[in-house]
Design an enzyme around this catalytic site. Structure first.
Site, short mmCIF file in Angstrom:
data_model
loop_
_atom_site.label_atom_id
_atom_site.label_comp_id
_atom_site.label_asym_id
_atom_site.label_seq_id
_atom_site.Cartn_x
_atom_site.Cartn_y
_atom_site.Cartn_z
CE LYS A 111 15.46 117.09 9.08
NZ LYS A 111 16.69 116.79 9.66
CE LYS A 194 24.42 129.32 16.57
NZ LYS A 194 23.00 129.13 16.92
CE LYS A 197 23.53 128.29 11.20
NZ LYS A 197 22.75 127.40 12.04
#
Ligand code: TRP
Length: 329
Positions: A111, A194, A197
Site C-alpha cells: 500500500k 486470472k 487481474k
C-alpha cells in the site's frame, strides 16, 4: 459445528471468475458450517471513497451475493459497520498490536508503494481490524486467497497473545480454509492471467448481453492451429476453460474436436462462447437488478444480519471486557 467467516471488500462487481471461484464455495459453506459473510465497509475507508460510492459499492456486492444464492436465513450475512462491537474490540486489540510487526506486513508495504500520499493509520492497523472480524465470532476457518494469508497469520498471533496475556482459552486460532481442487480458476479474456487481474479481461454478471458479445469477440486468439491435436496455446486454452463452465458437454466437445482437426473458426467459436456466457449470466443479472430495486428486502436482509452478528459479537466482547478487567460499579 465449526464457524467459517469471510469478509468481502465492497469494490467492483462480481465477474464469472468470482462466481465459479469464491461465490460457489460460499454457497457450499453456508450449507455445512456456522457461516458468517460480511461486507468489509470499514476496511474500504482506507482508500477514502466518496459517500455516494461507499453506499453504492456496498449495495452492489450485497445484491450480487444475494442474487448468486447466499441465503440470509442460512448464513449470517451482514455489513461490518452495522456491528458496533467490532470497532470496540478493534480498539482493545490495538493495544496489543505492535507498530513494528504491523509495518512489516507485505500488504502494508504494498500500500505504501501504491498510495504513497495516503499512508494512514487505518492502513497500518488493517490486520488488527481483520483479526477483530475473525476473532469476534471466534471463527475457526477463514477462506482467504494467497494475498491474505499473512493477515490471517496476524489474526492467529493476536488470538494467542490475548489468550496468553490473560491466561484464558477464549480465541481459537483461525486457520485458512483450503478449497483445494474445488477452487476453479477462471482465466481472463486477454490471453493470460486470472479473470479480473487486468482491466477489461472480465465478464461481469451485471454486463448487458451486447457488452458480453463485444468483450468475447475481442478476446485474444491466434492464427489457428497448424498441427492436428496440438496443445492449445494459453490464450486459446483460456477460452476453452470458460466454455467448459458455461456450456454443455456436447458443445465443448464439438469445438475441441474442431480445434484438434485444425478446422476451428474462431469467429463461430466465440459466437457460441458469448451465447453460452449470456445464457448463464442473464438470469443472475435479472435477479441482481430485481434485488437492487427492492429496498424493503435489502433492509430486511441487513437488519436480520446485524441482529445475528451482534448476538455473537456481543458475547465475545463481554468476555473480552471481563478478562481485561472492566467492571461495573
Ligand atoms: N482483507 C480481505 C480482502 O482484502 C477482506 C476482509 C476483511 C476479510 N476482513 C476479513 C477476509 C476477515 C477474511 C476475514 O479481501
Amino acid at each position: 459445528m465449526e464457524t467459517v467467516l469471510s469478509g468481502i471488500r465492497p469494490t467492483g462487481h462480481l465477474h464469472i471468475g468470482n462466481y465459479f471461484g469464491a461465490v460457489k464455495n460460499f454457497l457450499k459453506l453456508q450449507e455445512n458450517f456456522n457461516s458468517y459473510f460480511f461486507i468489509a465497509d470499514f476496511h474500504s475507508l482506507t482508500t477514502h471513497p466518496t459517500p455516494k460510492d461507499l453506499h453504492a459499492n456496498v449495495k452492489n456486492v450485497l445484491a450480487e451475493y444475494l442474487a448468486c444464492g447466499l441465503e440470509p436465513e442460512k448464513a449470517t450475512l451482514y455489513i461490518q459497520s452495522d456491528v458496533p462491537e467490532i470497532p470496540e474490540m478493534y480498539l482493545l486489540l490495538n493495544m496489543n498490536a505492535y507498530i513494528g510487526e504491523l509495518e512489516r506486513t507485505t500488504t502494508f508495504k504494498d500500500k505504501i508503494r501504491k498510495q504513497p500520499d495516503n499512508v494512514n493509520a487505518g492502513l497500518l492497523t488493517y490486520p488488527v481490524l481483520m483479526a477483530t472480524d475473525i476473532l469476534i465470532h471466534r471463527a475457526n476457518k477463514v477462506p482467504v486467497g494467497k494475498d491474505q494469508e499473512q493477515n490471517l497469520e496476524m489474526a492467529r498471533k493476536f488470538a494467542k497473545r490475548f489468550n496468553h496475556m490473560y491466561n484464558v482459552d477464549l480465541f481459537p486460532e483461525p486457520e485458512a480454509f483450503n478449497f483445494g481442487k474445488q477452487l476453479v480458476k477462471i482465466p481472463g479474456l486477454d490471453g493470460s492471467g486470472k479473470m479480473g487481474k487486468s482491466e477489461g479481461n472480465a465478464v461481469y454478471l451485471i454486463d448487458e448481453p451486447k457488452i458480453i458479445e463485444k468483450k468475447v469477440m475481442k478476446a485474444v486468439t491466434d492464427s489457428g492451429p497448424t498441427k492436428k491435436n496440438q496443445e492449445k496455446p494459453e490464450a486459446i486454452q483460456n477460452l476453452f476453460t470458460i466454455l467448459k463452465v458455461v456450456s454443455d458437454e456436447d458443445t465443448y466437445k464439438f469445438f475441441d474436436e474442431k480445434y484438434n482437426n485444425c478446422e476451428i473458426r474462431y469467429g463461430d467459436f466465440k459466437k457460441q462462447l458469448a451465447k453460452d456466457i449470456i445464457n448463464f449470466t442473464s438470469p443472475l443479472r435479472e435477479k441482481i437488478l430485481e434485488i437492487s430495486s427492492n429496498n424493503d428486502y435489502l433492509h430486511k436482509v441487513v437488519t436480520l444480519g446485524a441482529e445475528k452478528a451482534r448476538e455473537s459479537a456481543s458475547k465475545t466482547l463481554a468476555e473480552v471486557r471481563k478478562h481485561i478487567g472492566f467492571k461495573r460499579f
